[in-house]
Enzyme design. Structure first.
Site, PDB file in Angstrom:
ATOM      1  N   LYS A 174      40.106 -24.129  68.366  1.00 54.81           N
ATOM      2  CA  LYS A 174      40.011 -25.532  68.780  1.00 54.81           C
ATOM      3  C   LYS A 174      39.154 -25.671  70.033  1.00 54.81           C
ATOM      4  O   LYS A 174      38.293 -26.555  70.110  1.00 54.81           O
ATOM      5  CB  LYS A 174      41.424 -26.081  69.017  1.00 54.81           C
ATOM      6  N   THR A 192      36.923 -23.468  71.027  1.00 55.77           N
ATOM      7  CA  THR A 192      35.574 -23.081  70.593  1.00 55.77           C
ATOM      8  C   THR A 192      34.853 -24.274  69.977  1.00 55.77           C
ATOM      9  O   THR A 192      33.675 -24.535  70.277  1.00 55.77           O
ATOM     10  CB  THR A 192      35.659 -21.928  69.575  1.00 55.77           C
ATOM     11  N   ARG A 201      41.522 -27.886  79.388  1.00 60.19           N
ATOM     12  CA  ARG A 201      42.622 -27.301  80.150  1.00 60.19           C
ATOM     13  C   ARG A 201      42.217 -25.938  80.712  1.00 60.19           C
ATOM     14  O   ARG A 201      41.377 -25.251  80.145  1.00 60.19           O
ATOM     15  CB  ARG A 201      43.853 -27.108  79.262  1.00 60.19           C
ATOM     16  N   LYS A 238      47.167 -14.062  72.539  1.00 66.67           N
ATOM     17  CA  LYS A 238      45.969 -14.781  72.115  1.00 66.67           C
ATOM     18  C   LYS A 238      44.696 -14.355  72.843  1.00 66.67           C
ATOM     19  O   LYS A 238      43.606 -14.672  72.417  1.00 66.67           O
ATOM     20  CB  LYS A 238      46.155 -16.296  72.342  1.00 66.67           C
ATOM     21  N   ALA A 240      51.285 -27.036  74.992  1.00 66.84           N
ATOM     22  CA  ALA A 240      51.643 -28.152  74.118  1.00 66.84           C
ATOM     23  C   ALA A 240      52.918 -27.899  73.330  1.00 66.84           C
ATOM     24  O   ALA A 240      53.531 -28.843  72.838  1.00 66.84           O
ATOM     25  CB  ALA A 240      50.500 -28.451  73.151  1.00 66.84           C
ATOM     26  N   PHE A 249      47.364 -26.722  70.561  1.00 68.11           N
ATOM     27  CA  PHE A 249      47.955 -26.405  69.261  1.00 68.11           C
ATOM     28  C   PHE A 249      47.649 -27.492  68.230  1.00 68.11           C
ATOM     29  O   PHE A 249      46.608 -28.146  68.296  1.00 68.11           O
ATOM     30  CB  PHE A 249      49.448 -26.120  69.391  1.00 68.11           C
ATOM     31  N   PHE A 289      34.279 -19.055  59.517  1.00 68.02           N
ATOM     32  CA  PHE A 289      34.406 -17.622  59.762  1.00 68.02           C
ATOM     33  C   PHE A 289      33.532 -16.878  58.755  1.00 68.02           C
ATOM     34  O   PHE A 289      33.334 -17.365  57.622  1.00 68.02           O
ATOM     35  CB  PHE A 289      35.868 -17.170  59.623  1.00 68.02           C
ATOM     36  N   TRP A 340      30.697 -20.898  66.689  1.00 65.42           N
ATOM     37  CA  TRP A 340      31.021 -19.552  67.157  1.00 65.42           C
ATOM     38  C   TRP A 340      29.816 -18.637  66.998  1.00 65.42           C
ATOM     39  O   TRP A 340      29.479 -17.863  67.892  1.00 65.42           O
ATOM     40  CB  TRP A 340      32.218 -19.015  66.372  1.00 65.42           C
TER      41      TRP A 340
END
Length: 556
Positions: free
Chosen positions: A71, A73, A94, A105, A273, A301, A381, A409
């Site tokens: 998210k 990214t 954030r 993560k 969140a 999230f 991806f 990405w």
């Protein structure tokens, strides 16, 4: 392809003064933290107050896999893509927590060629905001215990202390502790608790405060305990407000950094969140809207957590009206929601995709309830197949949603041009009729039930006896008109992380309720969610190191 940290360390950053100048900010309005980080001065925030607001775009996501779905990214890549198209855009994001950075993560600065930099600084200590919040939180805890030790003139009942200490780290051993052991001079023996800093009420307060005056009012209202006769005891009662505000003086100022393509990024605050309200600071978002034509912000999230709280807490309190929402999905998360184990997500599986895409469908329906136009983007991806991508595209278009493939990405801003064009089309051609999900006048129970049934898809809500009792006390204290902040697992629409896809026929169980009187909302803790996470069996910290010449490795 290179790792995130390799890409970030090879980036050619420009001086933060150059980034600021793209927003018409002069050097005198910055407080520099080296060459590549700065805080906004209070004078700058006053100067831009009369500027016209730009458009506000929220980026949210479906329910993620444990690895996250990109998210941030996507947010960063979208900002860079706006720059490719010649638009004056700014990110409002954030700050990452050390907890997940060393936990499961890794870092939270974006990924690939869609990152904010300096990546190591942002993920580790940055400008010290989280340390200031931790210190202010723990100063209040120390003053509370000291007051009891020094005679307890406020009549605080040690059995009804609700303020917890905090630490910005995943440390399960601190969830339930005993303090005051030792001699009589070491304080009263009592049970205590830690939360992670990003779940502290002070984090929420910092992110919702308009200015220092508002910050101090909110800090002063914090309820730390109840007296023997049942009355709330506040930070003001302990005369702690001024000292806490002094610790937060610089943390209140938004931070400016840049993306790999030099798009300005205002990064400030970072409540989780799943256990807090999940949004960057109101000050940062409002500043970005005054400085740029398009502000891209994100909420943590899935849309059931971050977006719901962004709409029902942040926008309600700050008077914000979002113009569009980008909903991030990934093929692997949809297959995960279709029951595919994490280890097998890279294999084409259209049957699982068809089963799991109901999760995306529910999030689309939820966002449409707020009256804001939705653009769905599939974060690409390399393991995705054409058949899988086509299936998701057709599914979204059949439901009247704009759709774009995001390849940020791999390609940076160029890989987000398709998404940026769709967002610009929505901003120019579709009107936002934003409205929160519920009215302030509803009872707290009705607010909780509205979120549980409308957003999660639950049949009903059940409460522990302790939660029932606390709800009654909160309403008697005059806080019944507060919005609710639901603490819930991010991995499921329900409060049970094993229920994937689009669960049906379940109840949400509220086991704990408490008032964040300073922040201005009531927290309802559901299921088995923890406000102090633990580290996994193989923490990300195992792979983080620093070379003899000071280069950090292993962040991802």
């Amino acid at each position: 392809m290179k790792s995130d940290i390799q890409i970030a360390q090879e980036a050619k950053m420009v001086h933060i003064k150059e980034v600021a100048s793209s927003l018409n900010i002069q050097e005198d309005d910055l407080e520099l933290y080296g060459k590549y980080k700065a805080k906004f001065s209070d004078e700058l925030l006053s100067k831009i107050e009369s500027n016209k607001n730009g458009k506000l775009v929220l980026v949210t996501a479906i329910n993620p896999t444990p690895a996250g779905e990109g998210k941030t990214t996507t947010s960063v890549g979208l900002g860079q893509a706006m720059g490719v198209l010649g638009k004056k855009a700014c990110l409002a994001l954030r700050e990452p927590s050390l907890g997940p950075c060393f936990g499961i993560k890794g870092g939270a600065a974006g990924g690939g060629y869609a990152q904010v930099v300096p990546m190591e600084d942002l993920n580790l200590h940055f400008t010290g905001d989280f340390h200031a919040i931790t210190s202010a939180n723990n100063l209040l805890a120390a003053m509370l215990d000291n007051h009891i030790q020094q005679g307890n003139t406020l009549g605080i009942d040690p059995r009804q202390i609700v303020w917890k200490r905090c630490l910005d780290m995943n440390d399960r051993a601190l969830r339930n502790i005993v303090v005051g052991l030792g001699s009589k001079m070491d304080g009263m023996v009592r049970e205590d608790h830690f939360v992670i800093t990003v779940a502290s009420e002070i984090m929420a307060i910092l992110c919702l405060a308009d200015d220092m005056h508002d910050l101090k009012k909110r800090l002063g209202r914090i309820i730390v305990a109840y007296s023997f006769d049942g009355k709330p005891v506040t930070a003001d009662d302990l005369q702690a407000t001024g000292a806490m505000a002094a610790l937060l003086k610089d943390a209140l100022k938004p931070n400016l950094i840049q993306t790999l393509e030099h798009t300005p990024a205002i990064v400030h605050g970072g409540p989780f969140a799943n256990i807090a309200h999940g949004c960057n600071s109101v000050r940062a978002t409002k500043a970005s809207m005054k400085l740029a034509d398009i502000t891209i912000t994100e909420a943590g999230f899935g849309a059931d957590l971050g977006a719901e709280k962004f709409f029902d807490i942040k926008c309600r309190m700050a008077g914000l009206k979002p113009d569009a929402v980008v909903l991030v999905a990934t093929v692997r998360a949809l297959k995960y929601n279709g029951g595919v184990p994490k280890a097998e997500l890279t294999t084409e599986n259209l049957d699982a995709l068809k089963k799991g895409i109901v999760n995306l469908e529910k999030h689309i329906e939820n966002l449409q309830k707020y009256g804001v136009p939705v653009v769905v983007t599939l974060n690409s991806f390399v393991t995705d197949t054409q058949a899988e991508t086509d299936f998701v595209r057709d599914f979204c278009q059949e439901r009247g949603c704009e759709f774009a493939l995001s390849e940020v990405w791999e390609k940076g801003g160029e890989g987000g041009v398709e998404l940026a064009k769709k967002v610009l089309y929505v901003l120019e051609n579709k009107e936002s009729n934003f409205k929160p999900l519920y009215e302030d006048s509803l009872s707290l129970k009705d607010k909780i039930k509205t979120v549980a049934t409308e957003i999660y898809g639950a049949d009903d809500v059940t409460y522990s006896p302790a939660a029932e009792k606390e709800l009654k006390r909160i309403e008697e204290l005059g806080m019944g008109d507060f919005p609710v902040c639901m603490a819930k697992t991010q991995y499921s629409l329900s409060d049970d992380q094993t229920k994937l896809g689009r669960p049906e026929g379940f109840n949400v169980n509220v086991r704990e309720v408490y008032a964040s009187a300073g922040a201005g909302f009531v927290v309802a803790v559901t299921g088995s969610i923890m406000t102090m996470p633990g580290l996994p069996k193989q923490p990300a910290a195992n792979n983080i190191d620093v070379t003899d010449d000071g280069v950090i490795t292993g962040l991802f």
